[in-house]
Enzyme design. Structure first.
Site, PDB file in Angstrom:
ATOM      1  N   TYR A  98       0.756  -1.283  -0.019  1.00 47.17           N
ATOM      2  CA  TYR A  98       0.044  -0.051  -0.063  1.00 47.17           C
ATOM      3  C   TYR A  98       0.873   1.316  -0.190  1.00 47.17           C
ATOM      4  O   TYR A  98       0.427   2.316   0.020  1.00 47.17           O
ATOM      5  CB  TYR A  98      -0.999  -0.090   1.245  1.00 47.17           C
ATOM      6  CG  TYR A  98      -1.724  -1.368   1.257  1.00 47.17           C
ATOM      7  CD1 TYR A  98      -2.577  -1.501   0.141  1.00 47.17           C
ATOM      8  CD2 TYR A  98      -1.985  -1.829   2.511  1.00 47.17           C
ATOM      9  CE1 TYR A  98      -3.327  -2.709   0.245  1.00 47.17           C
ATOM     10  CE2 TYR A  98      -2.750  -3.078   2.660  1.00 47.17           C
ATOM     11  CZ  TYR A  98      -3.488  -3.412   1.365  1.00 47.17           C
ATOM     12  OH  TYR A  98      -4.355  -4.556   1.349  1.00 47.17           O
ATOM     13  N   ARG A 126       2.195  -2.300 -11.820  1.00 46.24           N
ATOM     14  CA  ARG A 126       1.188  -2.425 -11.258  1.00 46.24           C
ATOM     15  C   ARG A 126       0.274  -1.121 -11.408  1.00 46.24           C
ATOM     16  O   ARG A 126       0.663  -0.030 -11.860  1.00 46.24           O
ATOM     17  CB  ARG A 126       1.262  -2.556  -9.632  1.00 46.24           C
ATOM     18  CG  ARG A 126       0.157  -2.883  -8.683  1.00 46.24           C
ATOM     19  CD  ARG A 126       0.465  -2.806  -7.342  1.00 46.24           C
ATOM     20  NE  ARG A 126      -0.778  -3.193  -6.451  1.00 46.24           N
ATOM     21  CZ  ARG A 126      -0.734  -2.884  -5.345  1.00 46.24           C
ATOM     22  NH1 ARG A 126       0.143  -2.258  -4.551  1.00 46.24           N
ATOM     23  NH2 ARG A 126      -2.103  -3.150  -4.649  1.00 46.24           N
ATOM     24  N   HIS A 127      -0.969  -1.364 -11.239  1.00 45.96           N
ATOM     25  CA  HIS A 127      -1.901  -0.161 -11.435  1.00 45.96           C
ATOM     26  C   HIS A 127      -1.733   0.807  -9.967  1.00 45.96           C
ATOM     27  O   HIS A 127      -0.967   0.534  -9.101  1.00 45.96           O
ATOM     28  CB  HIS A 127      -3.433  -0.642 -11.084  1.00 45.96           C
ATOM     29  CG  HIS A 127      -3.699  -1.492  -9.795  1.00 45.96           C
ATOM     30  ND1 HIS A 127      -3.900  -0.738  -8.671  1.00 45.96           N
ATOM     31  CD2 HIS A 127      -3.806  -2.684  -9.716  1.00 45.96           C
ATOM     32  CE1 HIS A 127      -4.100  -1.746  -7.663  1.00 45.96           C
ATOM     33  NE2 HIS A 127      -4.184  -2.682  -8.294  1.00 45.96           N
ATOM     34  N   ARG A 130      -5.407   3.147  -5.305  1.00 45.76           N
ATOM     35  CA  ARG A 130      -6.592   2.581  -5.399  1.00 45.76           C
ATOM     36  C   ARG A 130      -7.480   2.812  -4.155  1.00 45.76           C
ATOM     37  O   ARG A 130      -6.731   2.857  -2.842  1.00 45.76           O
ATOM     38  CB  ARG A 130      -6.925   1.424  -5.996  1.00 45.76           C
ATOM     39  CG  ARG A 130      -6.493   0.356  -5.208  1.00 45.76           C
ATOM     40  CD  ARG A 130      -7.192  -0.991  -5.567  1.00 45.76           C
ATOM     41  NE  ARG A 130      -6.440  -2.162  -4.979  1.00 45.76           N
ATOM     42  CZ  ARG A 130      -6.531  -2.477  -3.550  1.00 45.76           C
ATOM     43  NH1 ARG A 130      -7.375  -1.915  -2.802  1.00 45.76           N
ATOM     44  NH2 ARG A 130      -5.769  -3.697  -3.404  1.00 45.76           N
ATOM     45  N   LYS A 345       2.891 -11.601   1.174  1.00 43.30           N
ATOM     46  CA  LYS A 345       3.371 -11.479  -0.413  1.00 43.30           C
ATOM     47  C   LYS A 345       4.352 -12.547  -0.863  1.00 43.30           C
ATOM     48  O   LYS A 345       4.144 -13.363  -1.918  1.00 43.30           O
ATOM     49  CB  LYS A 345       3.861 -10.103  -0.955  1.00 43.30           C
ATOM     50  CG  LYS A 345       2.527  -9.131  -0.819  1.00 43.30           C
ATOM     51  CD  LYS A 345       1.576  -9.361  -1.606  1.00 43.30           C
ATOM     52  CE  LYS A 345       0.523  -8.488  -1.467  1.00 43.30           C
ATOM     53  NZ  LYS A 345      -0.854  -8.649  -2.103  1.00 43.30           N
ATOM     54  N   HIS A 405      -1.565  -6.675 -11.609  1.00 42.65           N
ATOM     55  CA  HIS A 405      -1.561  -6.584 -10.168  1.00 42.65           C
ATOM     56  C   HIS A 405      -0.381  -6.901  -9.680  1.00 42.65           C
ATOM     57  O   HIS A 405       0.316  -7.631  -9.926  1.00 42.65           O
ATOM     58  CB  HIS A 405      -3.000  -7.424  -9.829  1.00 42.65           C
ATOM     59  CG  HIS A 405      -4.323  -7.056 -10.649  1.00 42.65           C
ATOM     60  ND1 HIS A 405      -5.063  -6.181 -10.159  1.00 42.65           N
ATOM     61  CD2 HIS A 405      -4.501  -7.816 -11.737  1.00 42.65           C
ATOM     62  CE1 HIS A 405      -6.150  -6.262 -10.979  1.00 42.65           C
ATOM     63  NE2 HIS A 405      -5.994  -7.162 -12.024  1.00 42.65           N
ATOM     64  N   ASP A 406      -0.519  -6.299  -8.073  1.00 39.61           N
ATOM     65  CA  ASP A 406       0.530  -6.997  -7.386  1.00 39.61           C
ATOM     66  C   ASP A 406       0.714  -8.306  -7.181  1.00 39.61           C
ATOM     67  O   ASP A 406       1.687  -8.860  -7.168  1.00 39.61           O
ATOM     68  CB  ASP A 406       0.468  -6.061  -5.898  1.00 39.61           C
ATOM     69  CG  ASP A 406      -0.751  -6.542  -5.222  1.00 39.61           C
ATOM     70  OD1 ASP A 406      -1.933  -7.073  -5.855  1.00 39.61           O
ATOM     71  OD2 ASP A 406      -0.905  -6.212  -4.026  1.00 39.61           O
TER      72      ASP A 406
END
Length: 515
Positions: A98, A126-127, A130, A345, A405-406
């Site tokens: 984050y 990654r995006h 959000r 992760k 994505h992550d």
């Protein structure tokens, strides 16, 4: 320049101006005559004095208006195209996935080596930042509602929560996240301008709206830089085409793989690892929260959710102003939180999970095809129809951009072996990225994370017939390549690098996905 300095400068100018020499008054001049002459001089210069004072007042007012507007009203963003997020870094660089993208320290210079020229560049991004996912936004909203209902007296630093309203949305890019992606496109153009000024990248995106929006914002930043580049002479066919690949279990999509059944339905090893560390670092935090929020009866997991209100409220601010939630925790507690997310992760979607690297195999085989100019060879998550068509998977381009994505990027990193030098992460003892060979969630997959894969040639290079070098950077950190004889700059020859990707070329453990 401070106003006091300005006044001193004006005084200096007045003192240094032309001097007027007057004859001494005769000794027999009367007192009345002296007063008359003084009044005459004053009348003669009154207008000039008033004008000078008026100018000084106007300049002073203008100065204070400027200071107020730019230091109070127009606050600069915490994010930049050059180095990413740089506000209160001792806190903001420890928010795991984050964290907003920031330029990660690199032991090897990220600059293109002297005498070398990049001939190929691929970005996997990654995006941008959000709102929380729908599931998380429900949890956060319920947590705040519970606190408001049960807490009557707030500890002094927590009093702002009394009036805090939960207004975060779900899943979509924030305005801050949109600007992150514009900045990312600008950065890519500036780094590879010698290639970019005459060629647009081939762009693909996973299908979720926030990912597609990120690709579009990135493309705008790229286009904006190209439009400002005086050396760009070629027509710019903007808006660029973006190939969107649908997401879901029914689709072959290397940017968002959901095909490995055993992985999708298997145990969540990431959450299991986090649960162990949670019992180590969270109790002291939970105790303090409950002391300052009497009646809330927060659990250790609630404490983690409470901490996450910091990054999410920060990226909900257009300029990235840190939320008051952020300052309720110490720097060391944020590092513990970062490690909590890194465990999730690593064991959930990275090298610590037996099947996670296999999810990234399809993308790696596509990368090999782009690096070598040879057709894709893969029997895992690639879409044979798309990858077999030069319109939807062109070879021979110099620039490529993919958006994902992550969790998918974590699997791709693992399939590439980028963190093979990282030992399995301890579940009971915290380790920062400098102790884990550069791995952490915040260093690898923050909001707007980016991996650059470069090919380069170097003047005077006669070794191995002058074959191109390959280099990989993750968030501006050069990752020394593994198992291919990397040089002191972390690079490998193209053929040796491709050979080192044998895990992907052999299909990973795809056969175990359907046992």
């Amino acid at each position: 320049m401070a106003f006091a300095d300005f006044v001193d400068r004006m005084k200096g100018l007045l003192k240094g101006g032309p001097s007027h020499i007057y004859e001494a008054l005769p000794e027999n001049v009367s007192h009345d005559e002296v007063q008359r002459r003084a009044q005459t001089w004053a009348d003669r210069h009154k207008r000039a004095v008033k004008t000078t004072l008026g100018i000084m007042v106007i300049v002073a007012i203008a100065y204070f208006v400027f200071e107020f507007r730019y230091k109070i009203l127009v606050k600069p963003s915490c994010d930049s195209a050059e180095s990413g997020f740089q506000c209160e870094t001792e806190i903001s660089h420890s928010w795991g996935q984050y964290s907003p993208f920031y330029s990660v320290p690199s032991e090897i210079s990220a600059a293109v080596p002297d005498g070398c020229e990049v001939t190929f560049a691929q970005v996997l991004s990654r995006h941008g930042a959000r709102d929380p996912t729908l599931g998380k936004t429900v949890i956060y909203g319920a947590l705040i509602a519970r606190i408001h209902e049960s807490v009557k007296e707030y500890g002094e630093p927590y009093d702002f929560i009394r009036h805090y309203e939960y207004k975060l949305g779900a899943d979509q890019l924030t305005a801050f996240g949109e600007q992150q992606m514009v900045n990312s496109g600008i950065n890519f153009y500036h780094r590879y301008g010698h290639l970019a000024r005459d060629a647009a990248p081939f762009i693909r995106s996973a299908g979720q709206k926030r990912v597609v929006d990120s690709a579009e914002k990135w493309a705008y930043g790229f286009h904006q830089s190209r439009a400002e580049d005086k050396h760009s002479k070629s027509p710019d066919d903007y808006p660029y085409d973006i190939m969107v690949i649908p997401e879901g279990k029914q689709y072959n999509n290397t940017l968002s793989d959901e095909l490995c059944t055993a992985f999708e339905t298997g145990p969540d090893l990431g959450k299991e690892a986090q649960a162990v560390w949670l019992d180590v670092f969270a109790p002291a935090i939970t105790l303090r929260l409950n002391e300052n929020l009497p009646g809330a009866n927060l659990s250790n997991q609630d404490a983690v959710h409470f901490m996450e209100l910091c990054p999410y409220n920060t990226v909900a601010n257009e300029k990235g102003k840190l939320s008051p939630f952020c300052h309720l925790f110490t720097t060391d507690e944020w590092r513990s939180y970062d490690y909590h997310e890194s465990l999730g992760k690593w064991y959930g979607f990275g090298s610590g999970n037996p099947l996670a690297p296999t999810r990234g195999v399809g993308f790696v085989n596509e990368l090999i095809a782009r690096l070598t100019g040879e057709p894709v060879e893969d029997r895992t998550s690639t879409n044979a129809t798309l990858d077999g068509d030069p319109e939807t998977f062109p070879l021979g381009r110099s620039l490529y951009a993919d958006f994902s994505h992550d969790n998918d990027m974590a699997g791709i990193y693992a399939a590439m072996g980028l963190y093979n030098a990282t030992a399995p992460l301890s579940k009971t003892e915290k380790a920062g990225p400098r102790d884990t060979a550069g791995y952490s969630a915040s260093w690898s997959i923050p909001f707007a994370a980016r991996m650059y894969v470069e090919k380069m040639t170097c003047a005077g290079d006669a070794g191995e017939d002058g074959e191109e070098f390959v280099r990989v950077l993750v968030n501006d950190r050069v990752i020394p390549l593994q198992s291919c004889g990397a040089d002191e700059l972390g690079r490998c020859r193209l053929s040796r690098y491709v050979e080192s990707l044998s895990f992907a070329r052999d299909g990973g453990h795809w056969d175990l996905c359907f046992v």
